[in-house]
Design a protein around this motif. Structure first.
Motif, PDB file in Angstrom:
ATOM      1  N   MET A   1      -0.204  -8.402  -8.579  1.00 26.18           N
ATOM      2  CA  MET A   1      -0.902  -7.738  -7.481  1.00 26.18           C
ATOM      3  C   MET A   1      -2.406  -7.671  -7.733  1.00 26.18           C
ATOM      4  O   MET A   1      -2.853  -7.390  -8.850  1.00 26.18           O
TER       5      MET A   1
ATOM      6  N   SER B   1     -14.306   3.516  -1.900  1.00 29.95           N
ATOM      7  CA  SER B   1     -12.981   2.918  -1.777  1.00 29.95           C
ATOM      8  C   SER B   1     -12.274   3.575  -0.598  1.00 29.95           C
ATOM      9  O   SER B   1     -12.197   4.799  -0.524  1.00 29.95           O
TER      10      SER B   1
ATOM     11  N   TYR C   1       0.850  -1.190   0.000  1.00 27.70           N
ATOM     12  CA  TYR C   1       0.000   0.000   0.000  1.00 27.70           C
ATOM     13  C   TYR C   1       0.884   1.237   0.000  1.00 27.70           C
ATOM     14  O   TYR C   1       2.080   1.177   0.300  1.00 27.70           O
TER      15      TYR C   1
ATOM     16  N   TYR D   1      -5.781  -5.775  -6.406  1.00 30.49           N
ATOM     17  CA  TYR D   1      -6.250  -4.641  -5.609  1.00 30.49           C
ATOM     18  C   TYR D   1      -7.541  -5.014  -4.887  1.00 30.49           C
ATOM     19  O   TYR D   1      -8.437  -5.624  -5.469  1.00 30.49           O
ATOM     20  N   TYR D   2      -7.607  -4.651  -3.613  1.00 32.78           N
ATOM     21  CA  TYR D   2      -8.807  -4.962  -2.833  1.00 32.78           C
ATOM     22  C   TYR D   2      -9.276  -3.746  -2.037  1.00 32.78           C
ATOM     23  O   TYR D   2      -9.826  -3.872  -0.944  1.00 32.78           O
ATOM     24  N   ASP D   3      -9.086  -2.563  -2.626  1.00 33.48           N
ATOM     25  CA  ASP D   3      -9.567  -1.347  -1.969  1.00 33.48           C
ATOM     26  C   ASP D   3     -10.854  -0.846  -2.614  1.00 33.48           C
ATOM     27  O   ASP D   3     -11.150   0.341  -2.611  1.00 33.48           O
ATOM     28  N   ASP D   4     -11.632  -1.775  -3.171  1.00 38.71           N
ATOM     29  CA  ASP D   4     -12.915  -1.412  -3.762  1.00 38.71           C
ATOM     30  C   ASP D   4     -14.007  -1.501  -2.693  1.00 38.71           C
ATOM     31  O   ASP D   4     -13.818  -2.126  -1.647  1.00 38.71           O
TER      32      ASP D   4
ATOM     33  N   GLN E   1      -4.397   2.639  -1.973  1.00 40.22           N
ATOM     34  CA  GLN E   1      -3.990   1.713  -3.037  1.00 40.22           C
ATOM     35  C   GLN E   1      -3.603   0.344  -2.470  1.00 40.22           C
ATOM     36  O   GLN E   1      -2.533  -0.189  -2.743  1.00 40.22           O
TER      37      GLN E   1
ATOM     38  N   CYS F   1      -3.239  -3.446  -2.127  1.00 37.73           N
ATOM     39  CA  CYS F   1      -3.214  -4.589  -3.032  1.00 37.73           C
ATOM     40  C   CYS F   1      -2.392  -5.703  -2.395  1.00 37.73           C
ATOM     41  O   CYS F   1      -1.668  -5.489  -1.420  1.00 37.73           O
TER      42      CYS F   1
END
Length: 202
Positions: A135, A149, A96, A137-140, A116, A118
């Motif tokens: 990578m 987010s 991040y 990303y899981y900041d949704d 950000q 991930c």
């Protein structure tokens, strides 16, 4: 292998610890920072050390001690000991972008913003090099379980919350919420994990 540290966090075990190793920048270049993060209720403390990059693999292959007399300890307090006793293996690489601010009003006080988020599964490998396309990303909003987010804001102080931090909380109507970057990353990569425990105290 049994994701002990994940389940301790998921079930919010009152007193727990977890192992992690940090490096700064997109790729590891010179130093690794092995760390044990302890938590008792809302109190957190850490024990960390620095290891040259070339010594990183040796942490997973402890050598026999030449000491003849036993040593009695209240707890395991080194990264290598926890690797040995838990048969711990790297499971997830979390990355991040952190924007930190440090106060000069107290001996210790920090405000950090993490963006950000991930991660990538490591599948037990101690290899640190990776490709950007690995990578995830899981900041949704879906993974983070919120409307937007997230930007993770952390206020870190040594003991009592100072006045300036209280004013920030009141001015921006901040509400405390738990969010584990590691735990959410595990859920995102491997799906919702079924419990391997028989008890929350295991």
């Amino acid at each position: 292998p049994d994701l002990k540290f994940y389940y301790d966090t998921k079930f919010r075990k009152l007193t727990r610890y977890k192992m992690r190793a940090r490096f700064y920048g997109r790729q590891a270049t010179d130093v690794i920072w092995p760390e044990i993060k302890y938590r008792n209720a809302s109190v957190i403390w850490k024990k960390r050390s620095s290891v040259p990059l070339e010594r990183w693999p040796t942490l997973f292959h402890p050598e026999y001690s030449e000491r003849r007399e036993p040593v009695i300890k209240a707890q395991m307090d080194s990264f290598e000991e926890l690797i040995y006793w838990h048969n711990a293996q790297p499971t997830l690489h979390v990355r991040y972008f952190r924007e930190p601010y440090v106060t000069e009003l107290e001996e210790y006080g920090r405000v950090t913003f993490d963006r950000q988020l991930c991660c990538r599964p490591t599948n037990g490998s101690i290899e640190l090099a990776y490709h950007e396309e690995d990578m995830i990303y899981y900041d949704d909003p879906i993974d983070a379980r919120c409307d937007d987010s997230p930007v993770i804001l952390e206020i870190k102080v040594e003991s009592l919350v100072p006045i300036w931090a209280i004013e920030l909380i009141r001015k921006f109507h901040l509400q405390q919420r738990g969010f584990s970057k590691y735990g959410t990353g595990i859920d995102s990569v491997f799906g919702q994990q079924e419990s391997l425990r028989n008890s929350m105290f295991y």
